[in-house]
Structure formats: structure tokens, C-alpha cells
Design an enzyme around this catalytic site. Structure first.
Site, short mmCIF file in Angstrom:
data_model
loop_
_atom_site.label_atom_id
_atom_site.label_comp_id
_atom_site.label_asym_id
_atom_site.label_seq_id
_atom_site.Cartn_x
_atom_site.Cartn_y
_atom_site.Cartn_z
N ASP A 255 -9.78 -1.48 17.06
CA ASP A 255 -10.01 -0.56 16.00
C ASP A 255 -10.21 -1.31 14.52
O ASP A 255 -11.40 -1.38 14.15
CB ASP A 255 -8.73 0.49 15.57
CG ASP A 255 -7.55 0.00 15.62
OD1 ASP A 255 -7.40 -1.42 15.72
OD2 ASP A 255 -6.66 0.80 15.51
N GLU A 367 -4.23 8.01 10.51
CA GLU A 367 -5.59 7.82 10.54
C GLU A 367 -6.28 9.04 10.36
O GLU A 367 -7.64 8.98 9.79
CB GLU A 367 -6.10 7.05 12.10
CG GLU A 367 -5.60 5.66 12.01
CD GLU A 367 -4.09 5.39 12.32
OE1 GLU A 367 -3.57 4.37 11.93
OE2 GLU A 367 -3.44 6.38 12.48
#
Length: 674
Positions: A255, A367
Site C-alpha cells: 500500500d 484508511e
């Protein structure tokens, strides 16, 4: 904006509103846990490594350095808690020790401790410059940050330049006392999420050694990308550079590698980072993005899925797409994540493509809130305030306990875990506050800063500070600060001038797609329809050209039609011309699919073909797309509507351009050419 739900702000934190964060840190962490690294919210005590049962790799973030206090320094300033910030800085300088004989994660220590100290230093300098606070400050946090950086540097002593995943804060690496230095593998994100903090440290201190090592690690990862797919794997051998895990996605293990390539360009001004990011991003959108899903693939066979589930860490990706300027797919994936959130109250650690739980834990990850904030900044659509309210309500209803907020052990049962990671205060609080904050609530301009992956604030002015030279093979000079400032300010409002331009029309299109995704997700339990065929049957094709198309979940069911629907097709641009028994060609956009069908029915059409406006999309690389309704009853739609991706649609449009009119057959499968 009138009608803003101001009462949301602070409701997460405490009944007394804006004092909530101070309440959460001072009463809950400082009173119950300090100087431990984290608060255990169920038992109201601190988590001290070695005194609690080991949780494996999760504990590598804990270094007996009051992690939560350091990680939340700049959060206090953002909430205008300057008195509390000043006291917190004094505590850090007075109490925190960095020479502990303990093995820690290089990645976690970098983003949380080094990043926290640098964010705190940035805020201290900003406050000192205003002339009202921190007048005593003499870069003490920066000196501590350099101490941390020097303790992490031994991990980079490899032939590849990739860091070891762990290091001993006191003894470094490989010494008999260090209990580390034997690892062979690290994750891509672990090695590729160093550049912002290390480069900032170099430019703040004038010592280039940190930025040099971070750039070297990124250069090596870039060289080891799979050259055909331009993707990277999840785990790599730090000595040989061989990929240990060859699955590739945008979630756990990879990520923030992608995040830091784009943000390194923004913060540091080196076009090389942007070039690399754009190459990776094109491959992500080609192979991994299957709107609205993001599914892992094999780097050597990128058309082959690596798994059928997604992990919650990929929820950062829509926010990164906003920075890139690619609004529509950001909206689509975010909406999918929101549907999963509404179904389970939180994003499970992993979930299947039909939104079922794969791993049931939820450690209060930020997130999704992060992406919600960036999408609101980009679109200003109040829908995202409603999303934020859902996040707030669920935290208060299901995660709030007397001593803080407890991670969910199982989202299906609502059971808790005695855990409150430092990132909950460092990131979740920041993004939710910023989502609902009015302009007057912010005492400084956040557009002058970039957020690290831990949401620490680093000033954009660092792009003009002395820095490490670019690699010898770099052919592009870094742009000047005025260019970067304009670029980044445009990012915050969701309009990227370079390299990609996004207009208000694109944002509106994104909102339309979001509506479509809401309708599609509400029909998850419906039978998944097979693909349909669009066959060109007129001269000179005579049925030899068959295009794979997606069905609609409304209108005529072509599988029950013996002959299909055939007639000359007519392209529709602006307005609705009389169609008189023709098949209409329409570009995706402007209105919902069901509304398109109703319009062409009124004009006399007997069928419709919607062509995707996403340039380059193809049924070769994208999963079957099924057109959803608009949330209303669609029984009135009695014609067939099919969907062609851009590549297949262009074949039909080129035929029309050459022959003016072509006859097409819409059916469940191609008919015999005779």
C-alpha cells in the site's frame, strides 16, 4: 456550506465536544497508560511490551518510548490544543528514552516515532513563528528525531540497500546483543515507506545520509519491478532482491509504497518519483482495478487473480487517487467500501467480493476515514459528511468503552479486543476532525503540508532545502517550489493541473457512478447475469464481428428472446432525436442507465447500447459490467440495454463512421452467420 452538521465535530471524542481529544489523551492515555506505549481500553492500563502476552509482529511497534504520546503530538495542534501540545512536548523531552534494549519494526518506528517527532517539530516551529507559543523551543524534537534516524540506519546496511525489517534500538544490528540481523525478507511497503520521513530529516538537519539511504531502497524496488506488468510483489528478499511473494495489489504489504512515490514527488519536487508512480498506476488500473473492486494478481501473470478477497488497508487507495486526480474510480471504490462498512458497521480486516467477512477483526483502522476526507475535499459533496457521520456513530455505538475506544475482535458479534493502537489518535481523529472542520476551526493552513502515511504533517517548503542528489541516470530536473506549491494546493481541492486534469464535470460523473454503485451493491443477492452479444450483421460484416457486452439488471431479458433484437443503430449525442424502431448508441455519462433507457424508449427505440467513456477499458482485462437500476421500480423499461467497454464500443463506432449505418443484433449469444 449551509446546513453543515457541525454537531458531528467532537461527538466522537467526548460529550463536551471540542475538548474531547484532550479528554481522550489526558484522562485516558496519560492517566491510565503513560508512559506505556499504548492504552489498553478494556482494562484501563498501559500496554508494556514483555509484560503482556506477545501478539507477534503487532508488538514490534512498541519500543518503550511512549508511542501514543509521540504519535499524537501534531494532532493536538490541529485541534488548537496548543497548551496541551506544549505540555506534551515537555513530557517527551523529559521522559522518553530511545536507547532501550528492544527490537522494533523499522517501518513502524519510522512512520510513527520518527514521523511523530518530525510532525511535532514542524508544528512547534510553526507555533514559535507566530510569536505566541513555544518561544522556548530550540529544535529539541528534531534532535530526538535525528537520534531515532541514526538508530534505524544500521538496518540499511545490506548489499541491496533494502532495510532489515527490525533493528535493536540500543545495539543496532548483528551484534550478539541485538537479537536481530538474521531476517532475509521484508514487505515492499516496509522498505518503500521511508522516503518522506528520512528526506524530511535530511532537509531539516542538513545531513544527506538519511535521504540517500531512503532513495537507494526505492531505486532497488523500482529496478526489481516485474518489467512486463510493471507491478511489484508483496515480499522481497533483502539480499538477493528475489520476490518471495509474487502477488500484487494495493493493500497490505504494498500500500504505502505507491503512496510514498506520489507524495515524495509532491514534497521533494523530483519528477523521477512521479514518473515511476504513473507507470505503476497505469498497471494498477489495467490489472488490479476491477471497478469497484481492487483484486490482487500475480506479477508475472497479471490477468490471473491471486485471491478472491480484499483487505481493509486498500481503503487508503481512493484518497491516493484523489491526489492523482482520478476522481471517478476513487468514488466507485469508496462507495463499495462504504457498502461493506454499512453491512458490518466497520471494515473487516478482509472481506470477499460479495461483501462477506473473510477476517472478522477491525483494529479501528483510519484508511476509510482518510479517503472520505479527501473525497469530500475534492467534490464538496455533503454525501461524504453523511459517510463520516456513519463512521462516527459506529465508533460511538460499538467501539467506545469507559477508557477509550476498543478494537473490534469480531465485527459480526461486536466483541472487543483490549487494544487501541496509536494510529487511532494519530490518524482517525485527524481525518474526522478535518472532514467536519470549518475554516475558522483551523489555526493554520493544512495545504502548506503533506500528510505522511501516519498522517503526520511535513511542510512543503522542504522542497527547497538542501537535499541528496538524484541518481546518475535521472534525466529530469526537479521543478521549483512555486510549481510544487501550485500543484499541491490544487491536489487538496481535487483539481490536478499536472499531470492529470480533473474538472467539475468529472466530479459530477463520479457522483453518478457512486449512485450506480449504491444501486448495484443493494442488488448483491441477485443472480449474476451472463454476458450478452452485440453482433454486426450487415454488409460487409455479415455476423463475423461479435462484441462481448454486459447486461442490464432491468429491461428485456435477451436470454428469453428467440431471435434477439436487430435493427440499424443510430448514435445519440446531444438531445433525443426520433429513433423510430432503431437501436440507440449512447455514451456513458450524464444520467443513470435506467434513465437513459426511458429516454430512448420515449423516442421510439427498440434497444440501446451504452459505450464506456473510460478510455482504454476492454472486456479483455475488465470483469463483466452489469448495469444497475436507479433505485426505483424499473418495470416500465421494456427494451434491452447492453454495455460495451471502450475498446469494443470503438469497433462499433468505427464501423458506423465508415458505413454510416450498420445493422446489429442484440442477443444472449451470437447467431449463426447464415
Amino acid at each position: 456550506m449551509s446546513g453543515r452538521p457541525l454537531h458531528y465535530r467532537g461527538s466522537l471524542l467526548a460529550p463536551e465536544g471540542r475538548s474531547g481529544l484532550r479528554h481522550c489523551i489526558s484522562v485516558q492515555y496519560l492517566d491510565h497508560a503513560y508512559p506505556a506505549d499504548e492504552l489498553m481500553p478494556l482494562t484501563c492500563r498501559g500496554r508494556v511490551r514483555g509484560q503482556e502476552p506477545s501478539r507477534g509482529d503487532v508488538d514490534d511497534a512498541l519500543g518503550k518510548f511512549s508511542l501514543t504520546l509521540i504519535d499524537t503530538l501534531d494532532t493536538l495542534v490541529l485541534l488548537n490544543k496548543t497548551t496541551e501540545f506544549e505540555e506534551a512536548v515537555r513530557r517527551v523531552l523529559r521522559d522518553v528514552r530511545l536507547d532501550n534494549d528492544i527490537v522494533v519494526s523499522v517501518f513502524e518506528t519510522n512512520i510513527r516515532v520518527l514521523g511523530g517527532l518530525l510532525g511535532g517539530h514542524s508544528m512547534a516551529v510553526m507555533l514559535k513563528d507566530t510569536g505566541y507559543h513555544m518561544q522556548w523551543y530550540q529544535d529539541e524534537l528534531l534532535h530526538m528525531a535525528k537520534d531515532v534516524g541514526l538508530r534505524l540506519l544500521p538496518a540499511f546496511n545490506t548489499s541491496s540497500g533494502l532495510p532489515y525489517p527490525r533493528v535493536n534500538l540500543k545495539h543496532g544490528l548483528r551484534s550478539p546483543e541485538s537479537r536481530t540481523g538474521t531476517e532475509t525478507d521484508t514487505c515492499t511497503a516496509c522498505a518503500g515507506t521511508i522516503i518522506l520521513e528520512f528526506a524530511a530529516l535530511s532537509r531539516f538537519t542538513g545531513d544527506p545520509v538519511f535521504e540517500v539511504h531512503a532513495r537507494r531502497a526505492l531505486d532497488f524496488l523500482w529496478e526489481k519491478r516485474q518489467r512486463n506488468s510493471n507491478l511489484v510483489g508483496t515480499t522481497i528478499n533483502i539480499h538477493s532482491g528475489e520476490w518471495v511473494r509474487r502477488d500484487s495489489g494495493v493493500g497490505a504489504g504494498i500500500d504505502s509504497y505507491y503512496e510514498y512515490l506520489l507524495k515524495a514527488y509532491i514534497l521533494l519536487g523530483d519528477d523521477l518519483f512521479l514518473q515511476r508512480f504513473n507507470i505503476h498506476y497505469a498497471s494498477i488500473m489495467k490489472y488490479i482495478s476491477q471497478p469497484p473492486l481492487l483484486l490482487d494478481v500475480h506479477i508475472h501473470k497479471p490477468l490471473l487473480p491471486a485471491r478472491t478477497w480484499m483487505d481493509s488497508l486498500l481503503a487508503f487507495f481512493p484518497g491516493l487517487q484523489v491526489l492523482k486526480g482520478d476522481i471517478r474510480p476513487a468514488i466507485e471504490t469508496h462507495e463499495m467500501l462504504y457498502q461493506v462498512t454499512k453491512k458490518h458497521n466497520f471494515l473487516p480486516e478482509a472481506f470477499t467480493t460479495d461483501f462477506r467477512v473473510h477476517w472478522a477483526q477491525h483494529p479501528l483502522r483510519p484508511e476509510f476515514a482518510e479517503s472520505t476526507y479527501f473525497l469530500y475535499k475534492a467534490t464538496k459533496d455533503p454525501y461524504y459528511l453523511e459517510v463520516g457521520r456513519t463512521v462516527l456513530d459506529n465508533l460511538n455505538r460499538f467501539a467506545r468503552v469507559p477508557c477509550g475506544f476498543a478494537a473490534m475482535k469480531d465485527v459480526r458479534t461486536g466483541s472487543h479486543e483490549d487494544r487501541m493502537d496509536s494510529f487511532f489518535l494519530a490518524e482517525m481523529f485527524k481525518y474526522l476532525f478535518l472532514l467536519f472542520a470549518e475554516e475558522e476551526d483551523l489555526t493554520f493552513n493544512v495545504e502548506d503540508y503533506i500528510f505522511t502515511t501516519e498522517a503526520h504533517l511535513l511542510p512543503l517548503s522542504l522542497s527547497t532545502a538542501p537535499h541528496a542528489p538524484s541518481p546518475a541516470n535521472a534525466t529530469v530536473q526537479a521543478p521549483s517550489l512555486p510549481h510544487l506549491s501550485a500543484y499541491v494546493k490544487s491536489l487538496w481541492v481535487g483539481v490536478v493541473r499536472s499531470p492529470a486534469a480533473v474538472s467539475a464535470v468529472a466530479a459530477e460523473d463520479g457522483m453518478r457512478f457512486m449512485q450506480e454503485m449504491m444501486e448495484l451493491s443493494s442488488q448483491q443477492q441477485k443472480e449474476q447475469l451472463p454476458p450478452r452479444a452485440v453482433q454486426i450483421v450487415s454488409h460487409p460484416f455479415f455476423g463475423r464481428v461479435v462484441l462481448t457486452s454486459g447486461p442490464a439488471q432491468f429491461g428485456t431479458d435477451l436470454s428469453k428472446s428467440i431471435t434477439g433484437v436487430s435493427f440499424f443503430s443510430v448514435p445519440i449525442s446531444n438531445g433525443w432525436t426520433p429513433l423510430l424502431g432503431r437501436i440507440a448508441l449512447l455514451q456513458r455519462g450524464q444520467c443513470m442507465f435506467a434513465e437513459k433507457a426511458r429516454h430512448i424508449m420515449k423516442a421510439g427505440a427498440i434497444g440501446g447500447i451504452v459505450i464506456d467513456d473510460n478510455e482504454g477499458s476492454s472486456s479483455d482485462t475488465a470483469p463483466l459490467f452489469q448495469m444497475a437500476g436507479d433505485g426505483r421500480n424499473t418495470d416500465d423499461v421494456t427494451l434491452p440495454l447492453l454495455f460495451l467497454f471502450y475498446k469494443e464500443g470503438n469497433i462499433l463506432l468505427e464501423a458506423l463512421k465508415e458505413y454510416r449505418e450498420v445493422e446489429v443484433l442484440l442477443s444472449d449469444k451470437a447467431r449463426d452467420r447464415g
